[in-house]
Write a protein that holds these residues in place. Structure first.
Motif, PDB file in Angstrom:
ATOM      1  N   LEU A 197       0.839  -1.203   0.000  1.00  0.00           N
ATOM      2  CA  LEU A 197       0.000   0.000   0.000  1.00  0.00           C
ATOM      3  C   LEU A 197       0.873   1.252   0.000  1.00  0.00           C
ATOM      4  O   LEU A 197       0.438   2.343   0.369  1.00  0.00           O
ATOM      5  N   GLU A 198       2.135   1.100  -0.418  1.00  0.00           N
ATOM      6  CA  GLU A 198       3.082   2.210  -0.334  1.00  0.00           C
ATOM      7  C   GLU A 198       2.674   3.404  -1.188  1.00  0.00           C
ATOM      8  O   GLU A 198       3.048   4.543  -0.901  1.00  0.00           O
ATOM      9  N   GLU A 199       1.916   3.148  -2.240  1.00  0.00           N
ATOM     10  CA  GLU A 199       1.538   4.241  -3.135  1.00  0.00           C
ATOM     11  C   GLU A 199       0.187   4.860  -2.783  1.00  0.00           C
ATOM     12  O   GLU A 199      -0.380   5.621  -3.564  1.00  0.00           O
ATOM     13  N   ILE A 200      -0.329   4.525  -1.619  1.00  0.00           N
ATOM     14  CA  ILE A 200      -1.535   5.190  -1.119  1.00  0.00           C
ATOM     15  C   ILE A 200      -1.099   6.511  -0.502  1.00  0.00           C
ATOM     16  O   ILE A 200      -0.261   6.542   0.413  1.00  0.00           O
ATOM     17  N   LYS A 201      -1.631   7.613  -1.003  1.00  0.00           N
ATOM     18  CA  LYS A 201      -1.237   8.943  -0.552  1.00  0.00           C
ATOM     19  C   LYS A 201      -2.040   9.370   0.673  1.00  0.00           C
ATOM     20  O   LYS A 201      -3.261   9.517   0.609  1.00  0.00           O
ATOM     21  N   ALA A 202      -1.362   9.519   1.804  1.00  0.00           N
ATOM     22  CA  ALA A 202      -1.960  10.008   3.054  1.00  0.00           C
ATOM     23  C   ALA A 202      -3.077   9.076   3.539  1.00  0.00           C
ATOM     24  O   ALA A 202      -3.268   7.983   3.019  1.00  0.00           O
ATOM     25  N   ASP A 203      -3.792   9.494   4.573  1.00  0.00           N
ATOM     26  CA  ASP A 203      -4.909   8.706   5.089  1.00  0.00           C
ATOM     27  C   ASP A 203      -6.118   8.906   4.187  1.00  0.00           C
ATOM     28  O   ASP A 203      -6.586  10.041   3.989  1.00  0.00           O
ATOM     29  N   VAL A 204      -6.606   7.791   3.645  1.00  0.00           N
ATOM     30  CA  VAL A 204      -7.810   7.830   2.814  1.00  0.00           C
ATOM     31  C   VAL A 204      -8.765   6.746   3.295  1.00  0.00           C
ATOM     32  O   VAL A 204      -8.371   5.819   4.020  1.00  0.00           O
ATOM     33  N   TYR A 205     -10.002   6.885   2.853  1.00  0.00           N
ATOM     34  CA  TYR A 205     -11.037   5.983   3.343  1.00  0.00           C
ATOM     35  C   TYR A 205     -11.806   5.376   2.164  1.00  0.00           C
ATOM     36  O   TYR A 205     -11.984   6.014   1.122  1.00  0.00           O
ATOM     37  N   ILE A 206     -12.260   4.131   2.375  1.00  0.00           N
ATOM     38  CA  ILE A 206     -13.100   3.453   1.393  1.00  0.00           C
ATOM     39  C   ILE A 206     -14.033   2.514   2.147  1.00  0.00           C
ATOM     40  O   ILE A 206     -13.673   1.982   3.221  1.00  0.00           O
ATOM     41  N   SER A 207     -15.200   2.317   1.634  1.00  0.00           N
ATOM     42  CA  SER A 207     -16.180   1.486   2.359  1.00  0.00           C
ATOM     43  C   SER A 207     -15.822   0.003   2.274  1.00  0.00           C
ATOM     44  O   SER A 207     -15.189  -0.442   1.308  1.00  0.00           O
ATOM     45  N   PHE A 208     -16.219  -0.734   3.298  1.00  0.00           N
ATOM     46  CA  PHE A 208     -16.034  -2.192   3.280  1.00  0.00           C
ATOM     47  C   PHE A 208     -16.756  -2.793   2.079  1.00  0.00           C
ATOM     48  O   PHE A 208     -16.276  -3.737   1.450  1.00  0.00           O
ATOM     49  N   LYS A 209     -17.913  -2.245   1.764  1.00  0.00           N
ATOM     50  CA  LYS A 209     -18.697  -2.754   0.643  1.00  0.00           C
ATOM     51  C   LYS A 209     -17.922  -2.624  -0.672  1.00  0.00           C
ATOM     52  O   LYS A 209     -17.924  -3.529  -1.504  1.00  0.00           O
ATOM     53  N   GLU A 210     -17.214  -1.479  -0.831  1.00  0.00           N
ATOM     54  CA  GLU A 210     -16.459  -1.268  -2.064  1.00  0.00           C
ATOM     55  C   GLU A 210     -15.258  -2.210  -2.150  1.00  0.00           C
ATOM     56  O   GLU A 210     -14.937  -2.741  -3.216  1.00  0.00           O
ATOM     57  N   LEU A 211     -14.600  -2.458  -1.001  1.00  0.00           N
ATOM     58  CA  LEU A 211     -13.490  -3.412  -0.987  1.00  0.00           C
ATOM     59  C   LEU A 211     -13.975  -4.823  -1.319  1.00  0.00           C
ATOM     60  O   LEU A 211     -13.305  -5.574  -2.022  1.00  0.00           O
ATOM     61  N   THR A 212     -15.148  -5.163  -0.796  1.00  0.00           N
ATOM     62  CA  THR A 212     -15.723  -6.480  -1.090  1.00  0.00           C
ATOM     63  C   THR A 212     -16.038  -6.608  -2.574  1.00  0.00           C
ATOM     64  O   THR A 212     -15.810  -7.647  -3.194  1.00  0.00           O
ATOM     65  N   SER A 213     -16.535  -5.520  -3.164  1.00  0.00           N
ATOM     66  CA  SER A 213     -16.819  -5.523  -4.603  1.00  0.00           C
ATOM     67  C   SER A 213     -15.532  -5.705  -5.411  1.00  0.00           C
ATOM     68  O   SER A 213     -15.497  -6.469  -6.386  1.00  0.00           O
ATOM     69  N   LEU A 214     -14.452  -5.049  -4.994  1.00  0.00           N
ATOM     70  CA  LEU A 214     -13.159  -5.212  -5.651  1.00  0.00           C
ATOM     71  C   LEU A 214     -12.674  -6.656  -5.546  1.00  0.00           C
ATOM     72  O   LEU A 214     -12.157  -7.228  -6.507  1.00  0.00           O
ATOM     73  N   LYS A 215     -12.840  -7.230  -4.366  1.00  0.00           N
ATOM     74  CA  LYS A 215     -12.437  -8.629  -4.152  1.00  0.00           C
ATOM     75  C   LYS A 215     -13.163  -9.544  -5.128  1.00  0.00           C
ATOM     76  O   LYS A 215     -12.542 -10.413  -5.768  1.00  0.00           O
ATOM     77  N   LYS A 216     -14.461  -9.350  -5.289  1.00  0.00           N
ATOM     78  CA  LYS A 216     -15.244 -10.211  -6.172  1.00  0.00           C
ATOM     79  C   LYS A 216     -14.808 -10.056  -7.625  1.00  0.00           C
ATOM     80  O   LYS A 216     -14.750 -11.038  -8.373  1.00  0.00           O
TER      81      LYS A 216
END
Length: 754
Positions: free
Chosen positions: A424-443
């Motif tokens: 996650l080194e290229e994540i700039k600063a503290d950012v937020y994303i919903s669990f639902k969106e991460l689950t969608s990415l996983k699928k």
């Protein structure tokens, strides 16, 4: 080389065994089109090393990279308490790239048909598949392939393959490896003697044991040569067979490679050059008990037996070489041993170059507030990128970090892949994303990793409740097989089942007349009915149209269903769980079933029956250890005929016995119209079940056929029926009297279970 007249176009699958990872690698390298292997649970080769679910994922990736399919063996009967674990496994399997599952248990067929439809279902040879009705029965339960019984000849195979193709079912035939002397699925010798059920993958192979020398001078009277149809490829092709199966999941990688390689070359020569190779010498360089193809040719003869279960390689070498001295014999043997070691070393070097490990994933996440999250996924073969549908936010519940992502992405480790690196080194600063969106990415990532196949959510199979009302006071049923015993219909209210033979040749009208004259008789069909005998048996059903039958043959069950005849599943259909009952009732309108005599009290106790369905149990019977299409007297007492013919089946009536080195004797019976059967020395008697499981069974059967064992009866059949009726009525002292009248019995199977 033998020149062939036909031009070959259709490809036949070469299916190889894989008892462990190295054997699977060997099969792939040798050119198998498919391999079959088992996990460390639910498969019928308990003695094989088998593989873990973790291993399976890597194997799938490796095999598919070589265009080799993988079939998973789940080919045992499943007891009730194992159903939750089975459902859990099936929920995992639907999200793999497995190409098929091989199944014996009718309850598993039900679960697959109703809840796991994406899995291709192959019916195991343990289902004793030998007639056209069985093909249709299995097709109705959603089988896409049927492994035919080893005992069939090429004409029978051709007919069944034609029927299978008409019903969108493929056929598979064993072409190389160990031969069982019994029809698979109805062999109970290991179960009875040691508690190791062949229907649970634990066969201890007592048929390979040494016995006290028989009158025919044999020490291994049940030991068959290995099967090899190496020179019968043209006939198998013309029969339309879809898959050629090599036996050997307890064999090691050198064996698997050598045999598969020989068969691959034979198939390629046949397909490409219209020729059949005549050299099978490589097959003799690995373990074998010599070879026979006489079952396939329909020539069941004494030449199928070999009086030694050990490796025949050295003896074969001596037979084909005319050694002039003992020194030459020793030199030849040493050369073969060296060659075996060279084969082993060569194959080991080849398989060590293959990896069956899961595939590493490198996952890199990048993005900043106000842009979509970018996920780059790299495998050894490719790289792809997916983006979130929503932008990263400056505020939220939990900042995007390693633990949060891993919690959602760890599902990748349950596939053919594993997360080797995640950044996650290229994540700039503290950012937020919903669990639902991460689950969608996983699928979406899983979809791409799985070859554009959607992941399936776990199926919640509803628990079965005991829908059937408690049984009334149980009734008695009686099994007979002689017209001399028909008088019993006038002396008892018990149902009287009449055992029909394996072979119906020229007997259809006789049996129709018999059951027409004696209306109280209920037809009772055996486990094995092949070819013309099956056609005649079906004709008998159509002519008689009985109100009720009992059948141990699923082909007859299918025909009864088609004709609207009420039917009961017999004790040799190996019914051991609630889902088997549902399969029979819902798909084929079965009205009742015998529960397997291999089960103990606790294993039976959990079984739940459907509405309007009756459970039956055989409480007293001679114990069938095996049924064989071979003539067992060739090895035991000798026989003037070298091979079995139609007159043998119809007219032969003999009995004998064999004794193992533990001094246990087994009765061999050949009655008119039937195949050879081996019985245990003592009959089964289980009156304990009446107290252990009250109000479970609707009927208890007693088998009063005239089968000679060491069990002795001190009363007539009429008196014996009355004694059992007294026991069901709980008459005082009835248990004590029964055990005095019936001497030398066992209920060891009920005590131990499976």
């Amino acid at each position: 080389m033998k020149e062939l007249e036909i031009v070959t176009k259709r490809k036949i699958e070469l299916l190889a065994p894989g008892g462990d990872v190295d054997s699977i690698k060997a099969a792939i390298l040798a050119g198998a089109n498919a391999v079959y292997c088992g996990l460390d649970q639910f498969n019928a080769r308990n003695r094989a090393a088998n593989i873990s679910f973790e291993n399976l994922q890597g194997i799938l990736h490796l095999a598919h990279s070589y265009n080799c399919e993988v079939f998973l063996t789940l080919n045992i009967i499943i007891i009730e308490r194992e159903i939750p674990a089975l459902i859990s496994l099936l929920n995992k399997l639907v999200n793999t790239s497995i190409d098929g599952v091989i199944v014996q248990d009718l309850g598993m067929l039900y679960l697959l048909r109703k809840y796991f439809k994406s899995l291709n279902v192959h019916a195991s040879t343990q289902l004793t598949n030998h007639n056209s009705g069985q093909i249709k029965f299995l097709s109705k339960l959603s089988s896409t392939r049927v492994n035919l019984s080893r005992e069939l000849n090429i004409h029978e195979i051709q007919h069944l393959t034609s029927v299978a193709h008409e019903n969108n079912v493929l056929t598979e035939v064993f072409v190389h490896g160990s031969n069982c002397i019994s029809f698979s699925g109805i062999c109970y010798i290991s179960s009875v003697l040691s508690g190791n059920s062949g229907n649970r993958g634990r066969c201890s192979q007592p048929c390979r044991d040494q016995y006290i020398t028989t009158a025919a001078g044999k020490n291994y009277p049940l030991n068959l040569k290995d099967n090899s149809a190496f020179f019968d490829l043209k006939e198998l092709y013309e029969a339309g067979v879809d898959s050629l199966k090599i036996e050997g999941r307890i064999k090691k990688y050198a064996y698997v490679y050598t045999v598969v390689d020989a068969w691959r070359k034979q198939l390629d020569t046949f397909h490409n050059q219209n020729k059949i190779g005549e050299d099978n010498s490589h097959l003799y360089k690995v373990f074998n008990r010599d070879f026979s193809d006489t079952l396939l040719k329909g020539e069941i003869s004494k030449n199928m037996f070999i009086d030694n279960p050990r490796d025949h390689s050295i003896k074969h070498l001596s037979e084909i070489n005319s050694y002039a001295s003992a020194d030459e014999v020793e030199a030849g043997q040493l050369k073969l041993y060296q060659e075996k070691e060279e084969i082993k070393a060569l194959v080991e070097a080849k398989i060590n170059q293959l990896s069956a490990k899961k595939v590493p994933l490198q996952i890199h996440l990048s993005g900043e507030c106000g842009t979509p999250l970018k996920v780059s996924v790299t495998t050894p073969e490719r790289t792809f990128v997916v983006h979130s549908e929503c932008d990263l936010l400056a505020k939220g519940t939990q900042p995007l970090d390693y633990e949060m992502v891993l919690k959602r992405f760890k599902a990748f480790n349950d596939t053919e892949y594993f997360i080797e690196e995640m950044s996650l080194e290229e994540i700039k600063a503290d950012v937020y994303i919903s669990f639902k969106e991460l689950t969608s990415l996983k699928k979406r990532i899983l979809y791409l990793l799985n070859g554009s196949k959607e992941s399936l959510e776990p199926v919640q199979v509803p628990a079965i409740t005991n829908l059937g009302l408690e049984a009334d006071k149980p009734s008695l049923s009686v099994l007979i097989s002689s017209e001399e015993d028909i008088y019993l219909t006038d002396e008892t209210k018990a149902d009287i089942y009449f055992q029909l033979p394996n072979c119906f040749k020229d007997k259809c009208s006789d049996f129709t007349d018999l059951f027409t004259r004696y209306k109280k008789l209920i037809p009772y069909f055996p486990s094995v009915i092949i070819g013309e005998d099956y056609s005649i048996a079906v004709e008998f059903l159509k002519q008689l149209k009985p109100k009720l039958i009992v059948t141990n043959n699923t082909g007859i069950a299918y025909e009864a269903y088609q004709l609207g005849i009420d039917w009961i599943a017999g004790p040799h259909l190996n019914i051991v769980n609630s889902y088997s009952l549902l399969a029979l009732k819902e798909a084929l309108n079965c009205s009742g079933a015998f529960i397997s005599n291999e089960l103990n009290r606790n294993q039976i106790k959990g079984i739940k029956k459907p509405t309007n369905f009756k459970l039956h149990y055989s409480i007293y019977h001679p114990i069938v250890l095996m049924t064989s299409r071979q003539c067992l007297f060739h090895q035991v007492t000798g026989c003037e005929k070298n091979r079995v013919d139609d007159t043998c089946i119809q007219a032969c009536e003999k009995s004998s016995s064999i004794i193992n080195l533990k001094k246990e004797s087994f009765m061999i019976e050949k009655s008119k119209g039937n195949y050879h059967t081996i019985y245990n020395q003592n009959n089964f008697l289980n009156t304990e079940i009446l107290n252990d499981l009250p109000a479970v069974f609707s009927s208890f059967m007693i088998d009063l056929r005239d089968v000679k064992t060491e069990t002795k009866l001190a009363s007539s059949k009429s008196e014996l029926i009355q004694l059992f009726e007294n026991r069901l009525e709980e008459t005082a002292n009835s248990e004590t009297i029964l055990k005095k009248v019936i001497q030398s019995t066992t209920n060891k199977q009920y005590k131990k279970g499976i």
